[in-house]
Enzyme design. Structure first.
Site, PDB file in Angstrom:
ATOM      1  N   ILE A 385       0.811  -1.222   0.000  1.00 11.34           N
ATOM      2  CA  ILE A 385       0.000   0.000   0.000  1.00 11.34           C
ATOM      3  C   ILE A 385       0.843   1.271   0.000  1.00 11.34           C
ATOM      4  CG2 ILE A 385      -2.091  -0.954   1.066  1.00 11.34           C
ATOM      5  CD1 ILE A 385      -1.023   0.122   3.764  1.00 11.34           C
ATOM      6  N   GLU A 389      10.613   4.638   3.993  1.00 15.94           N
ATOM      7  CA  GLU A 389      12.048   4.841   3.812  1.00 15.94           C
ATOM      8  C   GLU A 389      12.802   3.521   3.807  1.00 15.94           C
ATOM      9  OE1 GLU A 389      14.081   6.610   7.054  1.00 15.94           O
ATOM     10  OE2 GLU A 389      15.979   6.607   5.984  1.00 15.94           O
ATOM     11  N   PHE A 390      12.301   2.557   4.608  1.00 12.71           N
ATOM     12  CA  PHE A 390      13.074   1.331   4.803  1.00 12.71           C
ATOM     13  C   PHE A 390      12.573   0.161   3.963  1.00 12.71           C
ATOM     14  CE2 PHE A 390      13.557   3.836   8.661  1.00 12.71           C
ATOM     15  CZ  PHE A 390      14.934   3.850   8.786  1.00 12.71           C
ATOM     16  N   LYS A 411       4.957  -2.746   8.000  1.00  9.65           N
ATOM     17  CA  LYS A 411       6.121  -2.059   7.429  1.00  9.65           C
ATOM     18  C   LYS A 411       7.271  -3.040   7.395  1.00  9.65           C
ATOM     19  CE  LYS A 411       5.377   2.713   8.671  1.00  9.65           C
ATOM     20  NZ  LYS A 411       5.963   3.906   9.236  1.00  9.65           N
ATOM     21  N   ASP A 504       7.763  16.512  13.167  1.00  6.21           N
ATOM     22  CA  ASP A 504       7.372  16.424  11.758  1.00  6.21           C
ATOM     23  C   ASP A 504       5.865  16.275  11.643  1.00  6.21           C
ATOM     24  OD1 ASP A 504       7.673  16.395   9.056  1.00  6.21           O
ATOM     25  OD2 ASP A 504       8.455  14.360   8.904  1.00  6.21           O
TER      26      ASP A 504
HETATM   27  P1  AMP Z   1       5.441   5.664   6.214  1.00  5.22           P
HETATM   28  O1  AMP Z   1       6.690   4.907   5.997  1.00  5.22           O
HETATM   29  O2  AMP Z   1       4.944   5.582   7.618  1.00  5.22           O
HETATM   30  O3  AMP Z   1       5.511   7.080   5.719  1.00  5.22           O
HETATM   31  O4  AMP Z   1       4.322   4.937   5.330  1.00  5.22           O
HETATM   32  C1  AMP Z   1       4.277   5.047   3.916  1.00  5.22           C
HETATM   33  C2  AMP Z   1       2.832   5.032   3.445  1.00  5.22           C
HETATM   34  O5  AMP Z   1       2.220   3.800   3.818  1.00  5.22           O
HETATM   35  C3  AMP Z   1       1.978   6.126   4.120  1.00  5.22           C
HETATM   36  O6  AMP Z   1       2.032   7.323   3.433  1.00  5.22           O
HETATM   37  C4  AMP Z   1       0.593   5.511   4.068  1.00  5.22           C
HETATM   38  O7  AMP Z   1      -0.016   5.752   2.831  1.00  5.22           O
HETATM   39  C5  AMP Z   1       0.870   4.018   4.202  1.00  5.22           C
HETATM   40  N1  AMP Z   1       0.689   3.587   5.593  1.00  5.22           N
HETATM   41  C6  AMP Z   1       1.610   3.589   6.585  1.00  5.22           C
HETATM   42  N2  AMP Z   1       1.090   3.117   7.728  1.00  5.22           N
HETATM   43  C7  AMP Z   1      -0.196   2.815   7.461  1.00  5.22           C
HETATM   44  C8  AMP Z   1      -1.280   2.299   8.254  1.00  5.22           C
HETATM   45  N3  AMP Z   1      -1.130   2.019   9.539  1.00  5.22           N
HETATM   46  N4  AMP Z   1      -2.469   2.116   7.649  1.00  5.22           N
HETATM   47  C9  AMP Z   1      -2.633   2.421   6.344  1.00  5.22           C
HETATM   48  N5  AMP Z   1      -1.666   2.911   5.565  1.00  5.22           N
HETATM   49  C10 AMP Z   1      -0.462   3.121   6.095  1.00  5.22           C
END
Ligand code: AMP
Length: 745
Positions: A385, A389-390, A411, A504
């Site tokens: 989805i 970064e990782f 993640k 942030d």
């Molecule tokens: P992040 O690495 O936290 O910036 O996550 C990258 C993208 O994944 C975010 O911009 C969201 O679109 C999606 N995402 C991250 N965490 C969630 C979550 N708990 N539920 C739904 N989408 C998520």
């Protein structure tokens, strides 16, 4: 190629009676102990003469003493593979995988060789060939779990090593024929450097004084401080309450006065010490009960007999409690009561204080403390989805034993990560795991024991707030938008109460679930610097999301909850403008300059004046003058309870306001300057003479301009009329807000 060893030769005339069974052919044997017929030599063995009673092994193959003659000849195993070391203070965990070849045997085991080495190459990747390094056996002080020799598992923990010392560990693969072969290399090795050990736990805590509202504690330095103790941390909570709502107090000395306690309540205390190596373990729990003696009645003319009676009564009551308590709590100690009703100023009653995982020497310890390890078999990954970064972010399902299945976000840490990346990735879980609030993204747990390493959180169906708002432009009522803002403010209040500074806060870092509940997310330690695409380098070298960041944080990196409040004001603006980019296409440099000169974002289209006023309050230059998150929550609650307060908008216009407003302070008129300055600020100075000639010489005069007025004074371009009108209306709204503020509530 088969190389023949010296064959065994038998004298058929003497060793084998002519009347006995027929002697075996070459390549066959018959064991002396059996009457059976001839058997073919087993694999990797041969016989070169007739009548052999056993077969000799091919070169490089061997037979253990206990191996039957019918068993193939075997080899020593090859070396174990993929040796991984994990240093934890003065312990090392080693893991490896089985050798490619077991040598054809099933009695494979491993031996660990430990060598303590003098200074050598600093690389921890392994011994550099030929590097000068003097090593000696580790000796008996070192301990191995489960054992050092004949290990059947492919992991071992080695403890009680010396701090700050280089060690080389060899893992030898061994089987029943290893002793017979000078053979190929059967070991892998790794060189590590141990860290400083964290202090050992505090072993005893005494209560020096106990009063109605306070307990004075004292303790001894840990037996093994392993360095200079920088501070102690006292964790305490009411025995009858959930341990999760504990409080923390830090002190540099070996004592602490814990105040603000409830009378007649049993409290549980733990103490731990911190050195440069991080925190040691908490002590065992020590329980003490506050007493019932009231504060003294001083200087109010109270009759001394009443005072005496009340003190004696209280002392008797206290003695009864002491007796009960001493019997039930072996480890507790009491002392005479001292009156003390001071409230402790720095405590946040009932709220825990956030612990920075990077204060742990071993961040894995923080992960273990704050995040639950989930078995990978409980997780079903369904689809990708997003990209973090990782690594990839996926949606999926989590089914823990005895719990219902839930949707989760997963993640992942991409393959080939470095130690630092793994640490930074998991730091987000260590941080998130400390929070428990409906407007903070909830951590379900982590997978660290197998690959890929994963962080599992609750799933937020509508993704990040900025994209969600842009997709739903104009679809929500003002009350719904204020509800969104209230949720974010409530989450931020919780974080600031825990002394956590987000750094942030932006709509892109807020997630929205299917019920429109917004939750603050993105807690990784490196994310502000590394991940956020909005982050730009400042002159001081830091990377900061300029448009969302308070001036003092940009200029001298003063990040506080007050700078989070500034960012919150920007989030308010993003929400009310349905995901518009703050400061539109202005460059970062222009944004910094405009803010410094006192300009602020104007109210988004149809934004209630009261909300824009709150934004302006969040953008006060002096951070002490900005509202606290608790005040923001209260303010939004008031607005929600009184929707008519949300009716008045700054400019009843269908055009968005796209010019920055002049300073938001009460000195607005004074600092606004001239009409010429205003026109310059909105890039319309070409009309300066038109305004002067028509008598529009003060800001108060221009805010009432109409389209007809502009045509009359010679501004014919519709686009320019629009721009000037919008900005003028913005100014008017700000003036009204300033007036509003002067009216006592
Ligand atoms: P992040 O690495 O936290 O910036 O996550 C990258 C993208 O994944 C975010 O911009 C969201 O679109 C999606 N995402 C991250 N965490 C969630 C979550 N708990 N539920 C739904 N989408 C998520």
């Amino acid at each position: 190629m088969r190389a023949h060893a010296m064959p065994q030769r038998w004298n058929r005339d003497t060793s084998w009676p002519r009347t006995g069974p027929v002697s075996c052919k070459i390549g066959y044997y018959r064991a002396l102990s059996t009457d059976d017929g001839c058997s073919k030599c087993p694999p990797h063995s041969y016989s070169v003469s007739e009548g052999s009673t056993s077969c000799a092994c091919d070169k490089g193959f061997f037979r253990a003493e206990t191996d039957p003659a019918s068993m193939p000849c075997t080899q020593p195993p090859s070396a174990p593979q993929n040796l991984i070391s994990n240093v934890n203070e003065t312990s090392v965990n080693l893991e490896w995988t089985a050798p490619v070849s077991s040598g054809g045997r099933s009695d494979l085991t491993y031996n660990v060789v430990c060598k303590r080495c003098g200074p050598g190459p600093s690389s921890a990747a392994g011994l550099a060939p030929g590097a000068p390094r003097t090593c000696q056996p580790c000796g008996n002080a070192v301990h191995y779990s489960p054992q050092q020799l004949s290990l059947r598992s492919t992991r071992v923990s080695i403890t009680d090593l010396q701090a700050h010392t280089n060690y080389t560990f060899e893992i030898w693969a061994v089987n029943g024929v290893s002793t017979q072969s000078p053979g190929p290399q059967q070991a892998v090795s790794v060189t590590v450097t141990t860290n400083q050990a964290a202090p050992s736990p505090v072993t005893s805590i005494q209560a020096k004084d106990i009063t109605r509202h306070a307990v004075s504690l004292a303790w001894q330095q840990p037996e093994r401080p392993n360095g200079v103790i920088l501070e102690y941390e006292v964790k305490y909570y009411e025995k009858d309450q959930n341990e999760r709502s504990y409080r923390i107090m830090k002190t540099a000395s070996r004592s602490a006065d814990i105040k603000g306690l409830n009378p007649l309540t049993i409290y549980v205390f733990h103490v731990r010490a911190r050195t440069a190596a991080g925190y040691g373990d908490f002590s065992a729990p020590f329980e003490f009960m506050t007493n019932s003696v009231p504060s003294p009645i001083i200087g109010d003319g109270a009759n001394s007999t009443v005072l005496l009676v009340s003190v004696i009564g209280s002392v008797i009551l206290l003695l009864i409690f002491i007796a009960v308590f001493v019997i039930s709590r072996r480890r507790s100690k009491y002392s005479k009561a001292k009156q003390d009703s001071d409230e402790e100023k720095h405590l946040h009653p009932g709220v825990r204080i956030y612990v920075d995982p990077f204060t742990y020497e071993d961040p894995n310890q923080a992960v273990r403390e704050f995040a639950k390890e989930i078995d990978a078999s409980c997780i079903k990954i369904e689809k990708v989805i997003g990209i973090g970064e990782f690594g990839e972010v996926c949606s999926g399902r989590l089914k823990m034993p005895g719990k219902r299945e839930i949707c989760v976000a997963i993640k992942t840490l991409k393959a080939g990560y470095t130690d630092k990346q793994r640490r930074d990735f998991l730091s987000e879980a260590s941080i998130m795991g400390q929070f428990d609030h409906p407007n903070i993204i909830r951590l379900e747990g982590v997978v660290t024991k197998c690959k890929p390493v994963m962080i599992i959180t609750e799933y937020m169906e509508n993704g990040s707030l900025d994209a969600f708002l842009r997709k739903n432009d104009g679809r929500f009522t003002v009350i719904q938008l204020v509800g969104i803002l209230r949720g974010i403010a409530s989450g931020m209040k919780y974080l600031s109460d825990m002394s956590y500074v987000h750094r942030d806060l932006a709509a892109r870092n807020i997630l929205v679930n299917s019920n429109l509940v917004c939750k603050v997310s993105d807690f990784g330690m490196s994310r502000v610097l590394e991940e956020d695409p909005e982050a730009a380098y400042t002159t001081r070298g830091g990377k900061i999301p300029i448009r969302w960041t308070a001036p003092e944080a940009i200029t001298y990196r003063k990040f506080t909850s007050a700078s989070d409040v500034w960012s919150y004001g920007i989030v308010m603006w993003e929400v009310m403008s349905y995901g518009e980019r703050p400061y539109w296409d202005m460059s970062n440099q222009d944004v910094i300059k405009a803010i410094e000169e006192g300009y602020r974002l104007p109210p988004p289209m149809d934004c209630p004046v009261s909300l824009h006023q709150l934004m302006l309050d969040c953008w006060q230059k002096e951070r002490a003058e900005r509202p606290k998150f608790s005040q923001i929550v209260n303010m939004l609650d008031k607005l929600i309870r009184n929707p008519s307060s949300l009716k008045r908008t700054g400019g009843e216009t269908n055009r968005p306001n796209t010019a920055l407003l002049e300073p938001s302070s009460p000195e607005f008129s004074a600092t606004l300057g001239s009409v010429a300055d205003w026109l310059a600020a909105i890039n319309m100075e070409r009309y300066r003479d038109n305004f002067t000639a028509a008598g529009y010489t003060t800001p108060e005069a221009v805010v009432h301009l109409t389209q007809e007025d502009m045509a009359r004074i010679g501004i014919s371009s519709a686009a320019h009329q629009d721009k000037i009108l919008t900005s003028a209306q913005g100014m008017l709204s700000q003036m009204q807000q300033i007036q509003d503020r002067m009216v006592p509530v």
